[in-house]
Design a protein around this motif. Structure first.
Motif: not given
Length: 425
Positions: A242-253
């Motif tokens: 899950x390459x984007x999971x550890x960054x908690x910013x700028x997610x639509x959902x």
């Protein structure tokens, strides 16, 4: 590739005190991925969450927010990423550390219950060796795990196509041109060098295209990771990241944040056992130090650099090395931005004389660690390449591509990379 000897090289880092410390720090950064990621990503966020007014965190604990449930799911994804990180640790330990260990001493250290658990056995030995990973190495380990998305997932094909397709197209055109003059020439007769090989996907793709290719890499993080995927994986989709999971910013959902990807998208060993492939090898070490040697003079028909030349503090050293190892009439194919890596390095003003500067003052070649640096523009780089005896056959600035880009993020970073082809005259 058949075994670690093809990518570890002749130098034994365990015999050099400084290199040994660095190697063990890299290994520990993969070993401790799970612990560090849980602490920095979920533990600290839970602390911050419960520091909110109780009415607020109670509200946010319930649907449709369910923040605590999201943090629990994030813990599961960290564990999934950690499986890959720990596999890299085991592959690296076996290649670099295990050969130098005394079997009787290891037997006295490792409990019998870990006899069939490589990670726990190697981890126990690491505790006795004593070196801990630095914060910088931990960040590189995190980035390396994420890089598998770009190089070894099906979804990463979009970025790879932007960067690798121009390289392969140029090689194919060059081969066709040479084949018209020499009908006996085969693709395996063309030797390609890929400096800054990273996780090895471009090297693999060039080999699959039929050419003989050698990758070079200096980073232990990348070396260990590429060895795992090229030599030790047993099937496609062996790991889920899950390459984007550890960054908690700028997610639509949350669904966007928690997307997972199977890697590798292809099993390299199986793929290379089928079809008319070329030959593939890997070397480790400083590109400048290695390929400027007399034994590499005129060794390659082409050098392919992708997102690489801006790692040079002094790009002239890179140009000289390419010039040395490239045959007369050979091609240098380059694609990438100019995000000069050395410019972002912070240095303590009190550190006037580093070991590298002292060695350089004694006329010892320290390669990429040479003192001094310069940041050039794209047109200046091209002019410099021409100055050193290359003719520019193609120059196309503005190739738009990302680098481990989350296509669903509210924040998008896009490079307008430069693509050029230079022929050694």
């Amino acid at each position: 590739m058949e075994g670690e000897e093809e990518w570890t090289g002749e130098f034994n880092p365990m015999t050099d005190p400084e290199e040994r410390t660095h190697l063990l720090s890299v290994l520990d950064s993969f070993r401790s991925y799970r612990r560090v990621a849980h602490y920095n990503t979920t533990h600290l966020r839970r602390q911050a969450f419960y520091s909110l007014p109780s009415a607020h965190w109670t509200l946010l604990s319930q649907p449709p927010f369910s923040v605590l449930d999201s943090l629990s799911h994030l813990d599961d994804l960290i564990d999934s990423n950690a499986e890959l990180a720990e596999a890299i640790f085991c592959a690296g330990f076996q290649a670099f550390v295990a050969p130098s260990l005394d079997s009787e001493q290891v037997a006295s250290i490792v409990p019998e219950k870990y006899a069939h658990d490589l990670f726990q056995a190697f981890s126990t030995v690491m505790d006795h060796l004593g070196t801990k990973g630095t914060a910088n190495d931990s960040e590189k380990a995190r980035s390396c795990v994420n890089q598998f998305y770009r190089e070894w997932s099906a979804e990463g094909h979009v970025e790879r196509e932007k960067c690798f397709a121009p390289i392969l197209s140029t090689l194919n055109s060059e081969f066709s041109s040479r084949r018209e003059k020499d009908r006996v020439l085969g693709k395996k007769d063309m030797n390609i060098l890929v400096p800054g090989a990273g996780l090895g996907r471009l090297v693999f793709d060039i080999c699959k295209a039929g050419y003989s290719v050698e990758g070079n890499e200096i980073s232990y993080h990348e070396i260990m990771a590429s060895s795992l995927v090229l030599n030790h994986m047993s099937k496609p989709g062996q790991f889920k990241i899950a390459p984007f999971a550890l960054n908690c910013s700028n997610h639509l959902s949350r669904a966007d944040q928690f997307r997972t990807y199977n890697i590798p998208d292809v099993h390299p060993a199986s793929a290379l056992s089928e079809g008319d492939n070329g030959e593939m090898s890997m070397s480790t070490g400083d590109f400048i130090m290695l390929y400027n040697k007399p034994e590499y003079k005129h060794a390659f028909d082409a050098v392919a650099t992708v997102f690489f030349i801006d790692t040079a503090p002094n790009i002239i050293r890179y140009i000289e090395s390419v010039q040395n190892c490239l045959k007369p009439g050979g091609l240098w194919i380059n694609l990438g931005p100019l995000l000069w890596h050395h410019a972002s390095r912070m240095q303590d003003p009190q550190e006037e004389d580093t070991d590298d500067k002292k060695r350089a003052s004694k006329n010892e070649d320290v390669g990429i660690a040479d003192p001094g640096s310069v940041e050039l523009t794209d047109d200046e780089v091209v002019a410099l390449v021409q100055h050193f005896g290359f003719s520019i056959e193609k120059h196309e600035p503005g190739v738009e591509t990302g680098y481990i880009t989350n296509q669903r993020s509210m924040l998008q970073s896009t490079y307008r990379a430069s693509f050029w082809v230079a022929r050694k005259t």
